[in-house]
Design a protein around this motif. Structure first.
Motif, PDB file in Angstrom:
ATOM      1  N   ASP A  41       0.961  -1.117  -0.106  1.00  0.00           N
ATOM      2  CA  ASP A  41       0.165  -0.066   0.447  1.00  0.00           C
ATOM      3  C   ASP A  41       0.686   1.454   0.013  1.00  0.00           C
ATOM      4  O   ASP A  41      -0.243   2.313   0.405  1.00  0.00           O
ATOM      5  CB  ASP A  41      -1.144   0.436   0.588  1.00  0.00           C
ATOM      6  CG  ASP A  41      -2.070  -1.146   1.185  1.00  0.00           C
ATOM      7  OD1 ASP A  41      -2.658  -1.467  -0.460  1.00  0.00           O
ATOM      8  OD2 ASP A  41      -3.229  -1.515   1.893  1.00  0.00           O
ATOM      9  N   LYS A  50      -0.774   4.213  -1.695  1.00  0.00           N
ATOM     10  CA  LYS A  50      -1.678   5.020  -1.090  1.00  0.00           C
ATOM     11  C   LYS A  50      -1.157   6.112  -0.035  1.00  0.00           C
ATOM     12  O   LYS A  50      -1.653   7.054   0.384  1.00  0.00           O
ATOM     13  CB  LYS A  50      -2.241   3.918  -0.591  1.00  0.00           C
ATOM     14  CG  LYS A  50      -3.517   3.538  -2.267  1.00  0.00           C
ATOM     15  CD  LYS A  50      -4.719   2.054  -0.971  1.00  0.00           C
ATOM     16  CE  LYS A  50      -5.332   1.350  -2.233  1.00  0.00           C
ATOM     17  NZ  LYS A  50      -5.225  -0.052  -1.056  1.00  0.00           N
ATOM     18  N   ILE A  51      -0.130   4.943   0.769  1.00  0.00           N
ATOM     19  CA  ILE A  51      -0.097   4.996   2.263  1.00  0.00           C
ATOM     20  C   ILE A  51       0.582   7.547   1.473  1.00  0.00           C
ATOM     21  O   ILE A  51       0.589   8.067   2.002  1.00  0.00           O
ATOM     22  CB  ILE A  51       1.348   4.715   2.876  1.00  0.00           C
ATOM     23  CG1 ILE A  51      -0.090   3.561   3.042  1.00  0.00           C
ATOM     24  CG2 ILE A  51       2.113   5.646   3.805  1.00  0.00           C
ATOM     25  CD1 ILE A  51       1.153   2.634   3.990  1.00  0.00           C
ATOM     26  N   GLY A  79       0.218   8.885  -1.295  1.00  0.00           N
ATOM     27  CA  GLY A  79      -0.238   9.630  -1.409  1.00  0.00           C
ATOM     28  C   GLY A  79      -1.036   9.943  -0.482  1.00  0.00           C
ATOM     29  O   GLY A  79      -1.535  11.371  -0.388  1.00  0.00           O
ATOM     30  N   GLY A  80      -2.100   8.754   0.755  1.00  0.00           N
ATOM     31  CA  GLY A  80      -2.428  10.276   1.930  1.00  0.00           C
ATOM     32  C   GLY A  80      -1.869  10.612   2.455  1.00  0.00           C
ATOM     33  O   GLY A  80      -2.169  11.735   2.979  1.00  0.00           O
ATOM     34  N   LEU A  81      -0.580  10.891   3.201  1.00  0.00           N
ATOM     35  CA  LEU A  81       0.597  11.453   3.257  1.00  0.00           C
ATOM     36  C   LEU A  81       0.322  12.857   2.805  1.00  0.00           C
ATOM     37  O   LEU A  81       0.382  14.109   3.326  1.00  0.00           O
ATOM     38  CB  LEU A  81       2.125  11.485   3.468  1.00  0.00           C
ATOM     39  CG  LEU A  81       1.479  10.451   4.779  1.00  0.00           C
ATOM     40  CD1 LEU A  81       3.485   9.868   4.829  1.00  0.00           C
ATOM     41  CD2 LEU A  81       0.871  11.475   6.413  1.00  0.00           C
ATOM     42  N   VAL A 132      -1.730  14.234  -0.159  1.00  0.00           N
ATOM     43  CA  VAL A 132      -2.943  14.764   0.987  1.00  0.00           C
ATOM     44  C   VAL A 132      -2.788  15.990   2.128  1.00  0.00           C
ATOM     45  O   VAL A 132      -3.380  16.716   2.378  1.00  0.00           O
ATOM     46  CB  VAL A 132      -4.024  13.845   0.032  1.00  0.00           C
ATOM     47  CG1 VAL A 132      -5.738  15.136   0.654  1.00  0.00           C
ATOM     48  CG2 VAL A 132      -3.812  13.726  -0.653  1.00  0.00           C
ATOM     49  N   PHE A 133      -2.860  15.144   3.363  1.00  0.00           N
ATOM     50  CA  PHE A 133      -2.951  15.515   4.147  1.00  0.00           C
ATOM     51  C   PHE A 133      -1.669  16.529   4.285  1.00  0.00           C
ATOM     52  O   PHE A 133      -2.806  17.366   5.182  1.00  0.00           O
ATOM     53  CB  PHE A 133      -2.163  14.705   5.434  1.00  0.00           C
ATOM     54  CG  PHE A 133      -2.587  14.481   6.611  1.00  0.00           C
ATOM     55  CD1 PHE A 133      -3.268  14.854   7.442  1.00  0.00           C
ATOM     56  CD2 PHE A 133      -0.900  14.906   7.484  1.00  0.00           C
ATOM     57  CE1 PHE A 133      -2.550  15.706   9.300  1.00  0.00           C
ATOM     58  CE2 PHE A 133      -0.911  15.226   9.006  1.00  0.00           C
ATOM     59  CZ  PHE A 133      -1.961  15.397   9.551  1.00  0.00           C
TER      60      PHE A 133
END
Ligand code: SF4
Ligand code: SF4
Ligand code: SF4
Lengths: 259, 127
Positions: free
Chosen positions: B3, B6-7, B9-11, B13-14
Motif C-alpha cells: 500500500d 496509497k500511504i 498519496g494520503g500523506l 494530501v494530508f
C-alpha cells in the motif's frame, strides 16, 4: 538504574538551591526591568500624614461640586439609579448612617436632618489592607495614603468586607460605557476590580491639591499634614470641635468632621 | 502489504491540507508581510531603538510599579540623561500618537493582547 539515597539528597539539594535563587531574584526589584534611574517629581506635595477636615458648618446640603469634580477627574462611572452596580468615591450619606455611634435620640435639627460628605478615611489602622491577599491595597508608610493598585486587584472583595465605612466599590460591569466624558489623563477601571478615593495621589505628585478640595467654593474641605503643627488641618482641629466616623472600632480615621 | 503508493498519496494530501495557510499565503504573495509600526520621527525614544524593540514591556512594567507603588514618576534615560514622565498615555502616546498604527501593528501580528488599554485611555479612540 536505581534511585538511591544519594540521588535523592542531590535532587532535594538542587531544589533548595533553586528556591533560594528564586527568592533572591524576587528580592531584586529591577531584575529584567528598565535600565534608567527613577525619581519623584520635584514639585510634588508631600506630608508625613495626609488628612482631611470636612467643615459641616460650611458644606452646603444640596451642593455636589466636590463629588462631580472627583468623579470626573477619576473617570468614576455613573450608573444612575442602578444602586446594585453603583461605583462611588465620595458621596453624601444621612447623618445617622454616617455617625451611627452618635446615639443621642434628639439632635440639633440641622445635623440630624442633613446628609454628610463621606469617602475613604485613609485610616491609620486600616482593616482593608490587612486582608488583601495580593497587596493591591496598602497604606503608604511615607504619608499614610491608603492606595489601590488596580493592576494587581483580583476582585476578591475581602477589602470591601473589611471596611466598616462602605468606602469601596466593586466594578460589576465594564465601567467605560457608563462614564459620560472620559478624562484621558486618568485611567478607567475594568470589570472585576475594587476602587475608592485615593486622596488624589497622582494630583499630589504633580503639586496639585485634591480635586474635591479645589472644587469646593465654600472651603468646607481642608486638606493637610496632621504631623505639621502649623498645617491648616491642625489649626482648625485646634480651634473647632470635631468628630470622626465610628472611632470605637479603632481604625483611626484620618478624616475629621467639624460639626 | 503493497500500500506504499496509497500511504504516500494520503500523506501528500494530508500535508497539503495541513499547510494550506502557508501555500495559500505564498500564492497570494502575502508570505513576506511584515508589521509596519508608524514611528513618528521626533528624535530619540526614552531608550535606544534596539532596547525598545526587544524590551519595551520590561520598561513599562518598571514604570507601572514605580509610579503606582513607589510614587516615583520621573524616568532618567540612560541614552542622554533626559527626564521623562513615566506615563503611558502622556509620554508614550505623546509621540506615538496613533495606537492603532503603532502598538497594534506588531501586537496583532504576534497575536499578543496586552490589557493596558482596558483601563488606560487612548485619547484618539475616544474623541
Ligand atoms: S475607610 Fe475603609 S477603605 Fe478607607 S482606609 Fe479605612 S477601612 Fe480602608
Ligand atoms: S478586592 Fe482587590 S484590593 Fe480588595 S482585597 Fe481583593 S485583591 Fe485586594
Ligand atoms: S481626595 Fe481626591 S480621590 Fe478622594 S474624594 Fe477628594 S477628589 Fe476624590
Amino acid at each position: 538504574m536505581s534511585f538511591n539515597r544519594r540521588d535523592f539528597l542531590k535532587l532535594t539539594g538542587l531544589g533548595a538551591v533553586s528556591a533560594v535563587a528564586a527568592r533572591a531574584a524576587a528580592a531584586f526589584p529591577f531584575f529584567g526591568g528598565a535600565p534608567g534611574a527613577v525619581k519623584a517629581e520635584t514639585n510634588a506635595k508631600t506630608a508625613k500624614r495626609w488628612a482631611m477636615v470636612v467643615d459641616l458648618t460650611k458644606c452646603k446640603e444640596n451642593c455636589t461640586d466636590c463629588i462631580d469634580a472627583c468623579h470626573t477627574t477619576h473617570n468614576v462611572p455613573d450608573f444612575g439609579d442602578d444602586k446594585r452596580h453603583e461605583v462611588k468615591w465620595i458621596w453624601k450619606e444621612p447623618y445617622k448612617q454616617s455617625f451611627p455611634d452618635q446615639e443621642n435620640e434628639f439632635l440639633k435639627d440641622d445635623l440630624s436632618e442633613r446628609r454628610v460628605l463621606v469617602f475613604c478615611n485613609h485610616c491609620q489602622n486600616p482593616p482593608c489592607t490587612r486582608v488583601c491577599p495580593t497587596r493591591a491595597t496598602w497604606k503608604r508608610p511615607e504619608d499614610g495614603i491608603v492606595m489601590m493598585d488596580w493592576h494587581r486587584c483580583i476582585g476578591c472583595r475581602y477589602c470591601m468586607a473589611a471596611c466598616p465605612y462602605g468606602s469601596r466599590s466593586f466594578n460589576w460591569l465594564d465601567p467605560r460605557p457608563h462614564i459620560k466624558t472620559i478624562t484621558p489623563d486618568y485611567p478607567t477601571r475594568t470589570r472585576g476590580v475594587v476602587e475608592k478615593c485615593n486622596f488624589c495621589d497622582s494630583r499630589l505628585a504633580q503639586g496639585q491639591m485634591p480635586a474635591c478640595v479645589e472644587a469646593c467654593k465654600d472651603r468646607a474641605l481642608i486638606f493637610g499634614d496632621l504631623e505639621a503643627p502649623d498645617s491648616p488641618v491642625r489649626q482648625i482641629l485646634r480651634e473647632r470641635f470635631s468628630i470622626r466616623r465610628k472611632p470605637e472600632l479603632g481604625t483611626q480615621p484620618q478624616v475629621y468632621y467639624v460639626v | 502489504m503493497h500500500d506504499g503508493g496509497k500511504i504516500m498519496g494520503g500523506l501528500a494530501v494530508f500535508f497539503a491540507l495541513l499547510l494550506f495557510p502557508v501555500w495559500n499565503n505564498l500564492a497570494q504573495g502575502k508570505a513576506d508581510y511584515r508589521p509596519n509600526p508608524q514611528i513618528l520621527p521626533k528624535g530619540n525614544c526614552v531608550e535606544s531603538r534596539e532596547y525598545m524593540l526587544s524590551s519595551h514591556m520590561d520598561l513599562l512594567n518598571t514604570w507601572r510599579d514605580q509610579v503606582v507603588r513607589q510614587d516615583k514618576r520621573i524616568y532618567v534615560s540612560t541614552l542622554d540623561g533626559k527626564e521623562h514622565l513615566m506615563s503611558l498615555s502622556k509620554t508614550c502616546l505623546g509621540c506615538h500618537t496613533n495606537k492603532a498604527e503603532f502598538c497594534d501593528q506588531c501586537h496583532t501580528y504576534m497575536n499578543v493582547a496586552p490589557y493596558c488599554w482596558d483601563c488606560h485611555v487612548d485619547p484618539q479612540a475616544n474623541k
